[in-house]
Design a protein around this motif. Structure first.
Motif, PDB file in Angstrom:
ATOM      1  N   LYS A 140       0.920  -1.292  -0.175  1.00 17.80           N
ATOM      2  CA  LYS A 140      -0.003  -0.001  -0.146  1.00 17.80           C
ATOM      3  C   LYS A 140       0.750   1.456   0.100  1.00 17.80           C
ATOM      4  O   LYS A 140       0.607   2.184  -0.886  1.00 17.80           O
ATOM      5  CB  LYS A 140      -0.983  -0.004   1.087  1.00 17.80           C
ATOM      6  N   LEU A 141       1.902   1.363   0.744  1.00 16.57           N
ATOM      7  CA  LEU A 141       2.777   2.316   0.907  1.00 16.57           C
ATOM      8  C   LEU A 141       3.717   2.447  -0.435  1.00 16.57           C
ATOM      9  O   LEU A 141       3.763   3.744  -1.041  1.00 16.57           O
ATOM     10  CB  LEU A 141       3.898   2.101   1.838  1.00 16.57           C
ATOM     11  N   LYS A 188       6.965   4.006   9.174  1.00 12.70           N
ATOM     12  CA  LYS A 188       5.734   4.145   8.835  1.00 12.70           C
ATOM     13  C   LYS A 188       4.970   2.773   9.293  1.00 12.70           C
ATOM     14  O   LYS A 188       3.865   2.718   9.691  1.00 12.70           O
ATOM     15  CB  LYS A 188       5.280   4.528   7.646  1.00 12.70           C
ATOM     16  N   LYS A 191      10.073   3.789  -2.510  1.00  9.64           N
ATOM     17  CA  LYS A 191      10.595   4.042  -1.360  1.00  9.64           C
ATOM     18  C   LYS A 191      11.509   3.501  -0.877  1.00  9.64           C
ATOM     19  O   LYS A 191      12.054   2.277  -1.264  1.00  9.64           O
ATOM     20  CB  LYS A 191       9.375   3.634  -0.139  1.00  9.64           C
ATOM     21  N   ARG A 244       2.330   1.861  -3.257  1.00  8.01           N
ATOM     22  CA  ARG A 244       1.508   2.383  -4.319  1.00  8.01           C
ATOM     23  C   ARG A 244       1.629   3.954  -4.598  1.00  8.01           C
ATOM     24  O   ARG A 244       1.353   4.381  -5.764  1.00  8.01           O
ATOM     25  CB  ARG A 244      -0.142   1.924  -3.884  1.00  8.01           C
ATOM     26  N   GLU A 245       2.155   4.416  -3.523  1.00 12.69           N
ATOM     27  CA  GLU A 245       2.372   6.113  -3.636  1.00 12.69           C
ATOM     28  C   GLU A 245       3.612   6.038  -4.575  1.00 12.69           C
ATOM     29  O   GLU A 245       3.707   7.374  -4.737  1.00 12.69           O
ATOM     30  CB  GLU A 245       2.415   6.553  -2.185  1.00 12.69           C
ATOM     31  N   GLY A 246       4.568   5.195  -4.530  1.00 16.11           N
ATOM     32  CA  GLY A 246       5.636   5.401  -5.497  1.00 16.11           C
ATOM     33  C   GLY A 246       6.654   4.746  -4.719  1.00 16.11           C
ATOM     34  O   GLY A 246       6.704   4.169  -3.324  1.00 16.11           O
ATOM     35  N   SER A 277      10.303  -0.502  -5.391  1.00 15.88           N
ATOM     36  CA  SER A 277       8.963   0.048  -6.091  1.00 15.88           C
ATOM     37  C   SER A 277       8.297  -1.436  -6.479  1.00 15.88           C
ATOM     38  O   SER A 277       8.788  -2.467  -6.347  1.00 15.88           O
ATOM     39  CB  SER A 277       9.213   0.900  -7.063  1.00 15.88           C
TER      40      SER A 277
END
Length: 122
Positions: A43-44, A58, A50, A46-48, A91
């Motif tokens: 899910k994290l 987080k 990391k 999904r934002e790009g 990613s």
């Protein structure tokens, strides 16, 4: 043991890990998703992209825990990684994983709604 099977580790009732062999690659695929933290990592991501240093706070876990979960996701080809300096970045390898997660959420919501309707009739 069949030639194409691979050992999967699963947490047992006693808290230890038990291994079993899975022939069907889908078993390994879904086993790699069978963890709240790995789903949260996806899910994290999904934002790009990391870095592990971004994910650990987080998830509120140590970087070594994040790395272990990412290694499982990477072994199934769900994430890709690269190194920049001392940091490892990750990613999602294939955006279709989000379709699977979204479909699972829809199935669970539909199931809950059907159960509510059944209980409403009581």
């Amino acid at each position: 043991m069949p030639r194409n099977s691979k050992k999967i580790w699963k947490k047992g009732r006693s808290g230890g890990y038990q291994g079993y062999y899975a022939e069907d690659p889908r078993t390994r695929f879904f086993a790699s998703l069978a963890c709240d933290q790995r789903i949260e990592i996806l899910k994290l991501l999904r934002e790009g992209e990391k870095c592990t240093c971004d994910l650990a706070p987080k998830l509120r876990v140590d970087i070594s825990v994040v790395s272990r979960h990412l290694a499982i996701l990477k072994s199934m080809g769900l994430v890709i990684s690269w190194k920049e300096g001392v940091n490892n970045y990750y990613s999602v390898a294939d955006k279709h994983i989000f379709d699977i997660l979204d479909t699972a959420s829809k199935i669970l919501k539909d199931t809950a709604e059907r159960q509510r309707n059944i209980f409403a009739k009581l």
